[in-house]
Every structure is written in structure tokens, then in C-alpha cells.
Write an enzyme that holds these catalytic residues in place. Structure first.
Site, PDB file in Angstrom:
ATOM      1  N   HIS A  19     -46.138  12.372 -38.700  1.00 27.09           N
ATOM      2  CA  HIS A  19     -45.679  11.545 -37.579  1.00 27.09           C
ATOM      3  C   HIS A  19     -46.771  10.809 -36.837  1.00 27.09           C
ATOM      4  O   HIS A  19     -46.481  10.120 -35.853  1.00 27.09           O
ATOM      5  CB  HIS A  19     -44.922  12.405 -36.562  1.00 27.09           C
ATOM      6  CG  HIS A  19     -43.528  12.718 -36.987  1.00 27.09           C
ATOM      7  ND1 HIS A  19     -42.469  11.890 -36.714  1.00 27.09           N
ATOM      8  CD2 HIS A  19     -43.025  13.756 -37.682  1.00 27.09           C
ATOM      9  CE1 HIS A  19     -41.370  12.412 -37.220  1.00 27.09           C
ATOM     10  NE2 HIS A  19     -41.674  13.549 -37.818  1.00 27.09           N
ATOM     11  N   LYS A  28     -40.841   5.027 -22.422  1.00 22.17           N
ATOM     12  CA  LYS A  28     -41.391   5.850 -23.503  1.00 22.17           C
ATOM     13  C   LYS A  28     -42.407   6.779 -22.852  1.00 22.17           C
ATOM     14  O   LYS A  28     -42.727   6.611 -21.683  1.00 22.17           O
ATOM     15  CB  LYS A  28     -42.050   4.984 -24.575  1.00 22.17           C
ATOM     16  CG  LYS A  28     -43.020   3.933 -24.013  1.00 22.17           C
ATOM     17  CD  LYS A  28     -43.634   3.040 -25.073  1.00 22.17           C
ATOM     18  CE  LYS A  28     -42.700   2.016 -25.652  1.00 22.17           C
ATOM     19  NZ  LYS A  28     -42.340   2.283 -27.044  1.00 22.17           N
ATOM     20  N   ARG A  29     -42.906   7.763 -23.584  1.00 20.99           N
ATOM     21  CA  ARG A  29     -43.941   8.611 -23.009  1.00 20.99           C
ATOM     22  C   ARG A  29     -45.136   7.769 -22.596  1.00 20.99           C
ATOM     23  O   ARG A  29     -45.423   6.740 -23.211  1.00 20.99           O
ATOM     24  CB  ARG A  29     -44.375   9.678 -24.028  1.00 20.99           C
ATOM     25  CG  ARG A  29     -43.384  10.813 -24.167  1.00 20.99           C
ATOM     26  CD  ARG A  29     -43.173  11.555 -22.858  1.00 20.99           C
ATOM     27  NE  ARG A  29     -44.344  12.335 -22.519  1.00 20.99           N
ATOM     28  CZ  ARG A  29     -44.414  13.656 -22.615  1.00 20.99           C
ATOM     29  NH1 ARG A  29     -43.372  14.364 -22.991  1.00 20.99           N
ATOM     30  NH2 ARG A  29     -45.530  14.283 -22.288  1.00 20.99           N
ATOM     31  N   LYS A  44     -49.846   3.338 -26.231  1.00 21.18           N
ATOM     32  CA  LYS A  44     -48.589   2.598 -26.030  1.00 21.18           C
ATOM     33  C   LYS A  44     -48.781   1.419 -25.064  1.00 21.18           C
ATOM     34  O   LYS A  44     -47.919   0.565 -24.934  1.00 21.18           O
ATOM     35  CB  LYS A  44     -47.498   3.548 -25.544  1.00 21.18           C
ATOM     36  CG  LYS A  44     -47.055   4.563 -26.607  1.00 21.18           C
ATOM     37  CD  LYS A  44     -46.001   5.509 -26.050  1.00 21.18           C
ATOM     38  CE  LYS A  44     -45.567   6.603 -27.022  1.00 21.18           C
ATOM     39  NZ  LYS A  44     -44.543   6.147 -27.990  1.00 21.18           N
ATOM     40  N   THR A  87     -38.824   4.696 -32.078  1.00 26.91           N
ATOM     41  CA  THR A  87     -37.372   4.678 -32.258  1.00 26.91           C
ATOM     42  C   THR A  87     -36.727   4.029 -31.030  1.00 26.91           C
ATOM     43  O   THR A  87     -35.606   3.533 -31.118  1.00 26.91           O
ATOM     44  CB  THR A  87     -36.797   6.099 -32.443  1.00 26.91           C
ATOM     45  OG1 THR A  87     -37.336   6.948 -31.429  1.00 26.91           O
ATOM     46  CG2 THR A  87     -37.130   6.653 -33.816  1.00 26.91           C
ATOM     47  N   LYS A 100     -33.315   1.442 -30.501  1.00 21.89           N
ATOM     48  CA  LYS A 100     -32.212   1.583 -29.530  1.00 21.89           C
ATOM     49  C   LYS A 100     -32.004   0.272 -28.779  1.00 21.89           C
ATOM     50  O   LYS A 100     -30.881  -0.169 -28.560  1.00 21.89           O
ATOM     51  CB  LYS A 100     -32.522   2.699 -28.522  1.00 21.89           C
ATOM     52  CG  LYS A 100     -32.677   4.080 -29.133  1.00 21.89           C
ATOM     53  CD  LYS A 100     -33.244   5.069 -28.107  1.00 21.89           C
ATOM     54  CE  LYS A 100     -33.778   6.312 -28.790  1.00 21.89           C
ATOM     55  NZ  LYS A 100     -34.676   7.105 -27.911  1.00 21.89           N
TER      56      LYS A 100
HETATM   57  C1  LIG Z   1     -35.966   7.340 -28.006  1.00 16.73           C
HETATM   58  C2  LIG Z   1     -36.666   8.122 -26.968  1.00 16.73           C
HETATM   59  C3  LIG Z   1     -38.057   8.214 -26.996  1.00 16.73           C
HETATM   60  C4  LIG Z   1     -38.914   7.511 -28.027  1.00 16.73           C
HETATM   61  O1  LIG Z   1     -39.306   6.244 -27.536  1.00 16.73           O
HETATM   62  P1  LIG Z   1     -40.483   5.409 -28.231  1.00 16.73           P
HETATM   63  O2  LIG Z   1     -40.418   4.100 -27.524  1.00 16.73           O
HETATM   64  O3  LIG Z   1     -40.124   5.279 -29.680  1.00 16.73           O
HETATM   65  O4  LIG Z   1     -41.745   6.132 -27.997  1.00 16.73           O
HETATM   66  C5  LIG Z   1     -38.682   8.947 -26.003  1.00 16.73           C
HETATM   67  N1  LIG Z   1     -37.969   9.565 -25.032  1.00 16.73           N
HETATM   68  C6  LIG Z   1     -36.631   9.476 -24.973  1.00 16.73           C
HETATM   69  C7  LIG Z   1     -35.908  10.159 -23.864  1.00 16.73           C
HETATM   70  C8  LIG Z   1     -35.930   8.758 -25.935  1.00 16.73           C
HETATM   71  O5  LIG Z   1     -34.588   8.705 -25.872  1.00 16.73           O
END
Ligand SMILES: *Cc1c(COP(=O)(O)O)cnc(C)c1O
Length: 811
Positions: free
Chosen positions: A358, A546-547, A552, A654, A658
């Protein structure tokens, strides 16, 4: 399989009131919403349980091959609405709840998120469980039943404060304890070799035992009778108290061992994409892996009476390196408990374990100190030495003694155990999670291993549960898709392509725009209720959630906002498209720079939001406690999706998927799955910017000098200087400025923010221009939704089933 039995509103009302009476001793009139939530959960649990028993029967009578998905994280979010949806009961359940005098949306909102994960990796595991179940793959997920999930985030004076996430009070409504399937896990002690009449044995003595009690969460698939289980292991001490110590008056000491055992499942480690060599973490890993492997082996033996065919009936998928000890643990059982020789045991193990990588971030690679494993897991250590020694010999032969090749691939080296190398050695498949990432694995991270065993390496691009992330969370868009004749997309995500027929249909495009506007208003109403903040719904919702991680590049987004602010102040007629910037991000509690960036976002927000020059034009809001249930409300309301990581650093992402599925347009770099998004969208349906992965590598190679961008770009210089000056709230950000210009200990501007700044700004100008033409914007949005089908987790699971698991799936 028999037809799906369905339940009417009336039947559900009876079942719910029955639960209220029997489990809580009260009638509906006296029930609180908490009772009501639990009663609904128990009703659905019973329905799923019927299917689970039937599924178990079928898997066993047909002797099907099974998938075991091992992950230290499952970020499940809420289940009530999800389960009702998958069971086809959302409408009658909603009606039943309302008829019993409760508000269904409020009731769904009372459920705590099951936050047993940090971010993308844990959410991926949750999406895969849904798809594996819907596609009727016999599968089980395994993890730890953390008492405390990912911390709750509060923002106090602009800064992150962490609160415990005590989710089990309500969340345990979904869990079924299976005491009789408890496993014993051993830590510490001594191992000795013993020879007797029957040969050589390994004797393990003086160890501590921890009990692993399964708490099963049953998962309903969509439009199928198939059901799977997420097995969460809870750590318990075998002795409630030491009565010897207790009777001698040492009360505290008497309960100490119990407390020690139970700390194993106490809390989720909150570091995302980061390795911490903590002994409790290693205990968690071995605890969950040992219990899992023992449980799989026990069931297999009961069914087949032998382990000879184990690898034909099981595939163990390990999600990142966290469950790597599954490899030596299965070896241990085969060698010590089943009496196999090394070669026979190794054959079984290496034909059933597969590994998903990952990350390529160096700080995330697990390298356990040999000393820790040796003390905590003495028998596992012996097995690791043997695996490592044999592998190193093979490598030495293969590379004709070239140590420069052997050393980087070694498993035990320099006093450390390298988990990724162990996985590459023992697993029959190794996959990355996007085309670009898998390519980097082959060309760089595992290059020599790839040359030696190219057939092992493959790609499975990540995907999301499109039922949760589109139809369930965005019902208006779902309705439009159905009205456009693409209703079968729920089981055939590719059917979304049919939307493209409407890309010049003014009626459909304006309806798409109205849906987005309505979703923005409902999100704004929710934010206002929760926090009192009033969002400007006339402005573009520009979102980065995102985190929080330096790679990022939330900081790049902030630098650009500061620059917009400065332009607005200089020139009130500065032409730009009004924006509402939304951020959401948790920082690992020990990650000081990440916390500082959160504070910066809040300082900038404070300044911008109270400046009349920004009124109706620029707004910045930090959304507290980003989590699955917040994402579900936000995705449908988002217009611009910020996916701006340094190229080559984000394995897949991911969140990007979304957003795309909900019709947001992406401003992004060619990183992770953005590359594949761009491939299907073309330049004209995405706002790309920035250096490519290859250019990033070249620039680093040549010696990147962020200072030159600072010196040569006056706008950029002014932004960075503003960090030094601060934002009028007393907080100082000179440390962040130093990090960008001089490195502050590490390389200056490690993630190339300054190099990408100008290109990022251009992309924002382009996005702003398109936004002023709603027809064009909505058309791009429609194309994004129409082409998002390949990012459904159903597609990923079909890939895994075909390329790795060799298991048939629902047609
Ligand atoms: C989808 C999701 C992530 C992943 O987000 P990335 O932009 O791909 O890092 C992180 N936290 C939550 C709560 C999510 O639903």
C-alpha cells in the site's frame, strides 16, 4: 438459492417492538432513540444471521475455496442504513421507524461510526467486504475488536485535540460473541528442542497466554442471500485475578496481568502510513494473526481431517505488511502441531498467502527490531531465521554472490526483520493498488525481486463500494441515473456509461446542477446544525478531505489560498470564481508538522472569514472530525476534488474515486489512481497540473532547490513571507516557512510544493473559468460520473478473484 424473502413495514414494526420488549423491557412509548437503534440493529442482525447460516452450509457442502482478508484496520462507518439497503429493506424499515414515532434520519445519525481504521487502507477493507459479499465470494475479514477506534477530533483554539472514541456502547449491537471459538495466543517464554521415540519436537515453556475471543459482525450483500463475516478478536486474560496474590493482600498486582492482556485490544494505533516500532503494536499484530490462523486451521481440520489440501481451499490476503506474521505462524502450526517437514509446510504456505502493498514511503515500511521479536515470539523468531537463511542462500546463488543485490532483498538484516521482503519471498502474488504504484513497485521498490520472479507481481487498482458512496449517500443522483435508464448500475457499475448519451441534453445537465445545489444546501444545513458555521452555498465547494500528511500537500492548498487572499486585498476587482474551501483531516497525535498545518488552516480561515473583502468570494472552513459518516454527507455536495499529492507518493487514493462518482471534478497531479482517472477522462474532463512521477525523481536526482522558486516568483515569495509574519492571531508559522526553504532538519521542501505552485495556480484558474459556464461544468460532471464505473470495488474484487484468488464470482 431461494428467492429473497422480504419484510413489510408491518412485519418490521412487530419485530422491532418485540425486541424492545424482550431485550429492554419496554414498550415503544418508553423507548429512547438508543433503545430504538439497538432494536432495529438486532432485527436486521437476525435476518442476516439466517443467511449467514445458509451461506456457511453452502460453502461447506460445496467445499468452496475461501478468501481470508487479514487487515489490522476496517473502517466500517455505520451499518444500520447500509444493512437495510443491502437487504432491500431501507424503504419498509424507514416507514416502520416513522410509524413507531421516530425520525428515521435521526435514528441513522445516532449510530456511532465503527472507526476501526485510520483512513484509506481501512476504508478499502470495508468496501471490499461489501463487494466480496455482494459478488458471493466466500470470504471472512479478520481484525482486532479495538475498544477505542480512531480518536475523535475537536478543534480548540485552532488546534487539534484528541478525544477517545468509545464506540462499543452502541456499536456492539452488531457484534456476536462466539465464546466457544476462543483461541489461545502465546507470548514470551522459552523454546527447547526435544528428541524422543517419535522424533524431534519443539517445546515451548514459560509463556504467557492471552485469550482471543471472536466478536463476529455479519455482513449482508446487496441483492443476494450470500453473507460473510468480519471476525474481530477481543483480547481477554485467561485468569480474571491471581488469587494467590489477592489473598496475600496484593490487590493491584493481582489484577495486573489481566489488565496487561486486555491492553492488546484496547486501542487502534492512530498513525496512518507510518511505522512505529512499539512492542504493544507487535503484540497486536501477532495476537490477531495467531488467533486468525489457528481459527482457519481448526475449521479446515474439522472439515477435511488433513491440512494437505489447505492451500487449495484457502487464500490468505494480507492487507499491507501488518499481518505478515501470518506466514511464520502458519509455518509454526504446520511444523510443530501438524508434524509436517519444512518443505511440505513451505509449499502449503507459499501457495496460499498473497500480499497487497500500500505504500512506497520509506517511513511506512515495517522493520521490526530482531530483539523485540526474539523476546516476545521466540518460536516465530526461529522460523524467521530459517526462512531468511534459506532465502538468502537462494538469492546469493541467483545473483552469483553479488551482495549489492542480495542485501536489499534480505529478510533479516542489520538486526531488523523487514516485513515487506518477507512478504515478497513467501507470497505467491504481490500486488500494488494502482497502475502507477504497481509500476513503481516493479521498477524501483522490488525491482530485483521482480526480475527474479516477474509472475508474482501484478496490479489491482483500488475501488470503492459504489452502493454506499453513490446510491445510498446521494439518493437524488441515484434517481437521476435510474431515470436515464442506467438502473442496473448497482450490480453493473459499467452501466453508468449509459449516462453519456445525455451529455448534450440540457434538461439532464440542468437537473444534475440542481441536484448538486440541493446537496450543497443540505450539507450546509447539517454543518450549521453541528457547528453553527454558515457556508456560502453560492460559491464553488472546493474540498480537500483525507488524513493530514505532508505528501498529500494540504499545505500547497493553503499557500494558494493565502495567495488568493493577498490578491483580493490588493485589488477588490481581482476577478476570480467565488470559492468555499472545505478541509477535513485528522493528524496522527505525534505528527507535529501535520498538527501545525491544521492550525495554519484555522488561522487562515479565521482571517479570511472575518475580512469584509472576502465576503461572498472566499471562505475557508475546517470541518472537525473527518470520518466515514461525514464523508457520506460531503461527497454529494462537493464540486472540486483536491487530489494534489506529490507524484509518485500516493499509492492509489480512494477519496478521489468517491468525489468522481458524485460528480465533483478533480484538480490533481498524475499520482496514484488519478492517472487512470485521467486515462478515461482525457485532458478535457480533469484539471491536471504539476510534475509527473518521473520528473519528480529526476528533479530530486539533480538536487532540487526550492529557494530558487521562492526567489524567482514574487507571488510565491509573498505567500511564504506571510507564513513568517503570521495571520494576526499570535500563532507563528516560521517553522513551516523554514521547512519549505531550508529543510528544518530534512531536505528543503521534500514534497516539492514550491515547484508545483505555479502550475497548481493555473489549474485553479482553468477550473474557475469552467465553473462560470454551468452547462460545460455539468457536462464534465456527467462525464465523470459516467466513466467512474471502473472505480467500483466490484471491479477490483473481480480482478482479485480472477488474477490472484482463482475463485469464481457471481456473474
Ligand atoms: C475514503 C476515505 C479516506 C481515504 O481518502 P484519500 O483521499 O484516498 O486519502 C480517508 N478517510 C475516510 C473517512 C474516507 O472515507
Amino acid at each position: 438459492m431461494s428467492a429473497l424473502h422480504t419484510y413489510s413495514k408491518k412485519e418490521l414494526m412487530n419485530l422491532i417492538t418485540g425486541k424492545l420488549r424482550r431485550n429492554f423491557g419496554r414498550d415503544v412509548e418508553e423507548a429512547t432513540s438508543l433503545h430504538m437503534f439497538k432494536a432495529c440493529a438486532l432485527v436486521l442482525r437476525d435476518i442476516i444471521n439466517e443467511r449467514q447460516l445458509a451461506t456457511e452450509d453452502r460453502v461447506s457442502t460445496e467445499h468452496l475455496r475461501q478468501v481470508h482478508y487479514l487487515s489490522l484496520e476496517f473502517l466500517m462507518g455505520r451499518s444500520l442504513m447500509k444493512n437495510a439497503y443491502n437487504l432491500g429493506l431501507l424503504a419498509p424499515l424507514t416507514a416502520a421507524i416513522e410509524a413507531l414515532g421516530f425520525s428515521a434520519p435521526d435514528l441513522f445519525e445516532t449510530e456511532p461510526d465503527a472507526g476501526l481504521g485510520n483512513g484509506g487502507l481501512g476504508r478499502l477493507a470495508a468496501c471490499y467486504l461489501d463487494s466480496m459479499t455482494t459478488l458471493e465470494v466466500p470470504a471472512t475479514g479478520y481484525s482486532i475488536c479495538y475498544e477505542l477506534g480512531i480518536f475523535k477530533q475537536k478543534i480548540v483554539d485552532g488546534q487539534q485535540v484528541e478525544l477517545p472514541d468509545d464506540w462499543l456502547g452502541l456499536g456492539d449491537a452488531w457484534l456476536i460473541p462466539k465464546m466457544d471459538e476462543t483461541e489461545e495466543v502465546r507470548f514470551g517464554g522459552k523454546v527447547e528442542d526435544v528428541w524422543d521415540q517419535s522424533g524431534h519436537h519443539v517445546k515451548h515453556t514459560g509463556y504467557d497466554t492471552v485469550l482471543a475471543v471472536p466478536k463476529d459482525m455479519e455482513i449482508a450483500g446487496y441483492a443476494t442471500q450470500h453473507s460473510n463475516v468480519l471476525r474481530l478478536w477481543d483480547a481477554k486474560s485467561p485468569t480474571p485475578v491471581d488469587m494467590g496474590l489477592f489473598s496475600s493482600g496484593q490487590y493491584l498486582k493481582a489484577v495486573e496481568q489481566q489488565a496487561m492482556a486486555e491492553t492488546i485490544s484496547k486501542i487502534l494505533y492512530p498513525e496512518d502510513n507510518h511505522y512505529e516500532g512499539k512492542s504493544l503494536r507487535l503484540k497486536q499484530q501477532y495476537f490477531f494473526v495467531s488467533a486468525t490462523i489457528q481459527s482457519i486451521v481448526r475449521k479446515h481440520r474439522a472439515e477435511y481431517g488433513t491440512l494437505r489440501n489447505f492451500h487449495q481451499k484457502h487464500v490468505i490476503q494480507i492487507n499491507d505488511t501488518h499481518p505478515t506474521l501470518a506466514i511464520p505462524e502458519l509455518m509454526r502450526i504446520l511444523l510443530d502441531e501438524e508434524g509436517y517437514g519444512w518443505e511440505a509446510a513451505w509449499h502449503i504456505v507459499t501457495h496460499c498467502v498473497a500480499y497487497t502493498n500500500h505504500t512506497v514511503l520509506a517511513e511506512a515500511l515495517e522493520r521490526w527490531p530482531q530483539q523485540l521479536i526474539q523476546t516476545l515470539l521466540p518460536r516465530i523468531w526461529q522460523i524467521l531465521i530459517e526462512i531468511s537463511g534459506r532465502y538468502q542462500q537462494e538469492l546469493t546463488d541467483y545473483f552469483h554472490g553479488d551482495l549489492s543485490k542480495v542485501a536489499p532483498m534480505a529478510i533479516i538484516w542489520g538486526g531488523e526483520v523487514r516485513m515487506a521482503n518477507l512478504c515478497v519471498c513467501a507470497c505467491f502474488k504481490v500486488n500494488g493498488v494502482s497502475a502507477l504504484h504497481s509500476d513503481i513497485l516493479k521498477k524501483d521498490v522490488f525491482h530485483d525481486a521482480y526480475l527474479r520472479t516477474p509472475e508474482k507481481f501484478t496490479n489491482v487498482t483500488n475501488g470503492i463500494d459504489h452502493r454506499r458512496w453513490l446510491s445510498e449517500c446521494n439518493p437524488k443522483l441515484d434517481e437521476l441515473i435510474r431515470d436515464c435508464g442506467c438502473g442496473e448500475y448497482l450490480l453493473r457499475p459499467d452501466a453508468l456509461q449509459g449516462l453519456e448519451r445525455y451529455k448534450d441534453d440540457a434538461g439532464v445537465l440542468s437537473r444534475l446542477g440542481e441536484i448538486k445545489a440541493a446537496n450543497k444546501r443540505s450539507f450546509a444545513a447539517w454543518v450549521a446544525r453541528e457547528s453553527g458555521v454558515v457556508l456560502n452555498t453560492d460559491a464553488m465547494f472546493d474540498v480537500q478531505v483525507k488524513r493530514l500528511h505532508e505528501y498529500k500537500r494540504q499545505l500547497l492548498n493553503v499557500l494558494h489560498i493565502i495567495s488568493l487572499y493577498q490578491h483580493l486585498k490588493d485589488d477588490p476587482h481581482f476577478s476570480f470564481t467565488p470559492r468555499t474551501y472545505l478541509f477535513g483531516a485528522k493528524a496522527a497525535p505525534g505528527y507535529a508538522v501535520a498538527k501545525k498545518i491544521i492550525r495554519l488552516i484555522n488561522s487562515v480561515a479565521e482571517l479570511v472569514n472575518r475580512d469584509p473583502a472576502c465576503k461572498d468570494r472566499l471562505q475557508v472552513v475546517f470541518l472537525e472530525n473527518y470520518r466515514v459518516s461525514l464523508a457520506e454527507q460531503l461527497m454529494p455536495a462537493s464540486e472540486l476534488s483536491e487530489q494534489i499529492s506529490t507524484a509518485g507518493k500516493e499509492a492509489s487514493g480512494t477519496g478521489n474515486m468517491k468525489f468522481m462518482m458524485n460528480g465533483a471534478l478533480t484538480i490533481g497531479t498524475l499520482d496514484g489512481a488519478n492517472v487512470e482517472m485521467h486515462q478515461v477522462l482525457g485532458d478535457e474532463n480533469i484539471f491536471l497540473f504539476g510534475l509527473k512521477a518521473r520528473e519528480v525523481a529526476e528533479m530530486k536526482q539533480k538536487g532540487y532547490k526550492s529557494y530558487e522558486y521562492y526567489v524567482h516568483n514574487p507571488d510565491l515569495k509573498r505567500v511564504v513571507d506571510q507564513l513568517n509574519l503570521g495571520f494576526g492571531d499570535g500563532a507563528a508559522y516560521d517553522d513551516l516557512a523554514r521547512r519549505l526553504l531550508f529543510g528544518d532538519g530534512g531536505p528543503a521542501d521534500e514534497y516539492l510544493l514550491l515547484a508545483d505552485f505555479e502550475s497548481y495556480r493555473d489549474a485553479h484558474v482553468r477550473a474557475g473559468q469552467v465553473y462560470l459556464d454551468p452547462t460545460r461544468w455539468n457536462q464534465m460532471s456527467l462525464v465523470n460520473i459516467a466513466r467512474s464505473g471502473i472505480f467500483a470495488a466490484d471491479r477490483s474484487i473481480r480482478d482479485y478473484a480472477r488474477e490472484i484468488w482463482d475463485i469464481p464470482v457471481r456473474a
